[in-house]
Design a protein around this motif. Structure first.
Motif, PDB file in Angstrom:
ATOM      1  N   ALA A 226       0.841  -1.208   0.000  1.00 45.41           N
ATOM      2  CA  ALA A 226       0.000   0.000   0.000  1.00 45.41           C
ATOM      3  C   ALA A 226       0.872   1.252   0.000  1.00 45.41           C
ATOM      4  CB  ALA A 226      -0.940   0.003   1.196  1.00 45.41           C
ATOM      5  N   ASP A 227       1.957   1.245   0.779  1.00 43.68           N
ATOM      6  CA  ASP A 227       2.868   2.393   0.795  1.00 43.68           C
ATOM      7  C   ASP A 227       3.561   2.558  -0.553  1.00 43.68           C
ATOM      8  OD1 ASP A 227       2.379   3.098   3.477  1.00 43.68           O
ATOM      9  OD2 ASP A 227       3.845   1.642   4.184  1.00 43.68           O
TER      10      ASP A 227
ATOM     11  N   GLN B  80       2.349   1.622  -3.419  1.00 42.45           N
ATOM     12  CA  GLN B  80       1.325   2.127  -4.341  1.00 42.45           C
ATOM     13  C   GLN B  80       1.158   3.634  -4.182  1.00 42.45           C
ATOM     14  OE1 GLN B  80      -0.193   1.083  -6.888  1.00 42.45           O
ATOM     15  NE2 GLN B  80      -0.892  -1.008  -6.694  1.00 42.45           N
ATOM     16  N   LYS B  81       1.189   4.112  -2.930  1.00 46.00           N
ATOM     17  CA  LYS B  81       1.075   5.551  -2.667  1.00 46.00           C
ATOM     18  C   LYS B  81       2.235   6.298  -3.317  1.00 46.00           C
ATOM     19  CE  LYS B  81       1.263   8.843   1.116  1.00 46.00           C
ATOM     20  NZ  LYS B  81       1.543   9.015   2.520  1.00 46.00           N
TER      21      LYS B  81
ATOM     22  N   HIS C 265       1.677   6.235  -7.103  1.00 50.11           N
ATOM     23  CA  HIS C 265       0.637   7.184  -7.526  1.00 50.11           C
ATOM     24  C   HIS C 265       1.187   8.608  -7.525  1.00 50.11           C
ATOM     25  CE1 HIS C 265      -2.912   4.751  -8.104  1.00 50.11           C
ATOM     26  NE2 HIS C 265      -2.623   4.075  -7.010  1.00 50.11           N
ATOM     27  N   SER C 266       1.974   8.948  -6.509  1.00 55.18           N
ATOM     28  CA  SER C 266       2.597  10.268  -6.440  1.00 55.18           C
ATOM     29  C   SER C 266       3.531  10.474  -7.630  1.00 55.18           C
ATOM     30  CB  SER C 266       3.381  10.405  -5.129  1.00 55.18           C
ATOM     31  OG  SER C 266       4.135  11.588  -5.118  1.00 55.18           O
TER      32      SER C 266
ATOM     33  N   SER D 282      11.422   5.269  -3.555  1.00 56.17           N
ATOM     34  CA  SER D 282      11.096   6.492  -4.296  1.00 56.17           C
ATOM     35  C   SER D 282      12.209   6.832  -5.278  1.00 56.17           C
ATOM     36  CB  SER D 282      10.823   7.654  -3.341  1.00 56.17           C
ATOM     37  OG  SER D 282      11.980   8.066  -2.664  1.00 56.17           O
TER      38      SER D 282
END
Length: 192
Positions: free
Chosen positions: A28-29, A31-32, A35-36, A87
């Protein structure tokens, strides 16, 4: 020590099952973050957020395993460090895709680009702008690696100042000052 930290350390030592468990727990992290990253690159990649997460996992897996199948050590002491690394990987994937598309468009040769746009909170809108920001960020990393890390974590990773401060082992105020310095440097670099 929590379960994620234990799994991250095991994955860092080359445990493939632990690496898969980390990705499952932090999906989930990831994916976040994806998305960013996709909001910032818009239509510029052929990947969606899920594809970006999966490509990131493949790069992480290949980093943990040498070509001969032997495992190598990678240090992810906690969740924040892992997400900061993720990231950076996502950023590199987008840059690689843009470069590949430009190489194909220009017959395999890169066009010389003059830096002439300012950094803003809005994401780059075209291939050239993404590469300009990337080149300016690489120049910043040579001068002050921590400033470049702050930009990567905040701009590309979407991490909060508190998360960045914890990851880098500095105060939030230091992160705020670093962000201001980095933005000034990038703005000047892109106007040149």
């Amino acid at each position: 020590m929590n379960d994620i930290t234990v799994l991250l350390r095991a994955a860092g030592l080359g445990d493939a099952a632990a690496a898969e468990a980390v990705v499952a727990l932090l999906y989930a992290d990831l994916q976040k973050l994806a998305h960013s990253r996709m909001r910032q690159s818009g239509h510029l990649t052929l990947l969606d957020a899920t594809g970006l997460v999966h490509e990131s996992y493949l790069r992480l897996y290949s980093k943990l395993h040498k070509a001969d199948g032997e495992q190598q050590q990678q240090d992810f002491p906690d969740r924040k460090h892992f997400l900061a690394y993720a990231s950076r990987v996502m950023h590199n994937i987008v840059i690689d895709m843009v470069r590949a598309r430009q190489a194909a468009r220009h017959g395999g040769e890169f066009e010389h680009v003059t830096l002439n746009t300012a950094v803003a909170e809005l994401p780059p809108q075209g291939d050239d702008e993404i590469l300009r920001v990337h080149e300016a960020l690489a120049e910043l990393a040579e001068m002050d690696p921590r400033l470049a890390q702050v930009v990567e974590m905040r701009y590309f990773g979407g991490l909060l100042e508190a998360e960045i401060a914890q990851t880098l082992g500095v105060t939030e105020r230091t992160v705020q000052r670093d962000w201001q310095k980095a933005r000034l440097f990038l703005s000047m670099a892109l106007k040149a």
